[in-house]
Write an enzyme that holds these catalytic residues in place. Structure first.
Site, PDB file in Angstrom:
ATOM      1  CG  HIS A  73      -1.372  -0.966   1.100  1.00  0.00           C
ATOM      2  ND1 HIS A  73      -3.011  -1.327   0.720  1.00  0.00           N
ATOM      3  CD2 HIS A  73      -1.099  -2.500   2.392  1.00  0.00           C
ATOM      4  CE1 HIS A  73      -4.023  -2.733   1.300  1.00  0.00           C
ATOM      5  NE2 HIS A  73      -2.861  -3.507   1.799  1.00  0.00           N
ATOM      6  CB  SER A  82      13.950  22.310 -16.939  1.00  0.00           C
ATOM      7  OG  SER A  82      13.271  23.427 -16.736  1.00  0.00           O
TER       8      SER A  82
END
Ligand code: ARG
Length: 458
Positions: free
Chosen positions: A160, A282
């Protein structure tokens, strides 16, 4: 309205462009296999027990020489398929007819473009599946190498996404490796189903002459001919779907691997560091090192699945016998395979260069990660498991920070962090490589014998 004369009738220009579609470009990938298929067909015709011979042994030699020339041109990217050809099949026939005159017009005897394209795609799939298996084995080897190198580096095992139990980098890496090894089984299954020769089925219903389909199949190195001639054509699309479904299993494994890399390289985790040359920057943020490779692998898994579903959708309502709809499966098929292969190829070197931050991995452990281990320790002292479970749950504060490196040393059973069988991974990987080697050797031997020249040319 402008019209164009083609080998098979005069067609309105718009209709020609519309119906040929992308075949004029895509079929360039099929030139060699188309020639190989024709070589086998013509060889079989030359051995047919009919008088007069449909094609003599000498004529067969001439056709084969012409086909070998075309294969050489294709290798140098010099064989052109024109719009008026519609596809590779008629481009090859036009070229042979120009060179050999009436003999070129005989090669299509007892054959249709329907069984011709079906055999082309199966030969194409055969070679592509072998490449895919080879590349998958290389990625498995990279993952197993990574796992072995970091076998005893502790890693929080999550369920989980929450901390669960002590685990290791070795366990994490080889889980992905084993998934890919199972995908290789799916690829081999697809390979075996694909390994059937549809030639001789012609338009879908066979021909009224005693052709020898077994011989054609043997000449091409196929495992066997497809039996029912109608199924040989109905099987087109189905075969592509089977191959793409194996490819999409591969992509499922790769996508999850990529997702894990994205998670565990986040600065908040910092477990792994991807090599800078496999990241992109970027245009505005100077500091960025983005895991674009992993993101694109995840995205491409969707595209391969879409290709599989696309093919399924094309054939699920197709009436029996050849339908032109099948042509639309070609692009999806080729793209799905190429995409899967490119993902396998980019990940292997990336993993080899990925760095492991042992300190961050160990710092990731909090005492609660040892809760289950502690409960099982109490069981060892005689407490029933459910009592031990509740005791630990109510006394989580008692859990001390155990050394995670020590904790994983206790997990020695089959497949646990310290119970990983490295020979198991090696054995399965080598079996894949061996299949590739054997199958490729047999195929190359058959085609070289058929063409009388080495295949593939060096
Ligand atoms: N390009 C076609 C295809 O991919 C070849 C077969 C054409 N057959 C036909 N009956 N029009 O299906």
């Amino acid at each position: 309205m402008a019209k164009q004369k083609t080998t098979v009738g005069t067609i309105n220009n718009e209709t020609l462009a519309f119906t040929a579609g992308r075949d004029v470009e895509l079929d360039h990938a099929l030139i060699t296999v188309d020639c190989v298929g024709t070589a086998a067909h013509v060889t079989m015709l030359s051995k047919m027990p009919v008088e007069p011979a449909l094609i003599t042994a000498e004529e067969r030699e001439q056709v084969i020489a012409g086909l070998v020339e075309i294969i050489a041109l294709a290798r140098d990217d010099k064989f052109k398929i024109k719009l008026a050809d519609q596809d590779v099949h008629l481009a090859v026939e036009r070229t042979l007819t120009k060179k050999l005159g009436d003999l070129g017009k005989k090669i299509h005897t007892c054959r249709s473009r329907n069984d011709q394209v079906a055999v082309d795609l199966r030969l194409y799939a055969k070679e592509q599946l072998l490449f895919t298996l080879e590349e998958a084995a290389a990625l498995v080897a990279a993952l197993v190498g990574f796992g072995k190198k970091h076998e005893k580096v502790p890693m929080v095992g999550r369920t989980h996404m929450q901390p669960g139990m002590p685990s290791s980098v070795g366990l994490w890496a080889t889980a992905h490796a084993e998934s890919l090894l199972d995908d290789c089984v799916a690829l081999v299954n697809a390979y075996e189903l694909n390994d059937q020769c549809p030639l001789g089925s012609a338009a879908s219903y066979g021909v009224p002459l005693p052709i020898d389909r077994q011989l054609t199949s043997d000449l091409l190195g196929f495992g066997r001919p497809t039996h029912n001639v109608l199924y040989a054509n109905n099987g087109r699309g189905k075969m592509e779907g089977i191959v793409l479904s194996a490819m999409s299993q591969v992509m499922l494994s790769l996508s999850r691997l990529a997702q894990d890399f994205m998670l565990f390289t986040m600065p908040e985790f910092d477990y792994f560091k991807l090599p800078a040359e496999f990241c992109t920057g970027s245009s505005i943020m100077p500091q960025k090192q983005n895991p674009d490779v992993c993101e694109l692998v995840r995205a491409k898994a969707s595209r391969v699945k879409a290709a599989e579903l696309g093919v399924y959708d094309l054939v699920k309502g197709a009436p029996t016998g050849y339908n032109r709809d099948l042509q639309e499966a070609k692009e999806l098929f080729m793209e799905g395979i190429a995409t899967t292969r490119s993902c396998l190829r980019i990940l292997a070197p990336m993993i080899k260069e990925t760095k492991v931050n042992k300190k961050a991995l160990i710092d990731g452990f909090t005492p609660d990660v040892f809760a289950t281990d502690r409960a099982l320790e109490l069981v060892g002292e005689g407490m029933p498991f459910r009592d031990a479970y509740h005791y630990v749950k109510e006394n989580l504060h008692e859990l001390e920070s155990i050394d995670p490196s020590e904790a994983i040393l206790l997990k020695t059973h089959l497949g646990a962090p310290l119970g990983l069988d490295w020979d198991y991974f090696k054995g399965r990987t080598n079996a894949v490589k061996e299949t590739v080697r054997e199958e490729r050797k047999a195929f190359h031997r058959a085609v070289s014998k058929l063409l009388g020249v080495k295949y593939p040319a060096e």
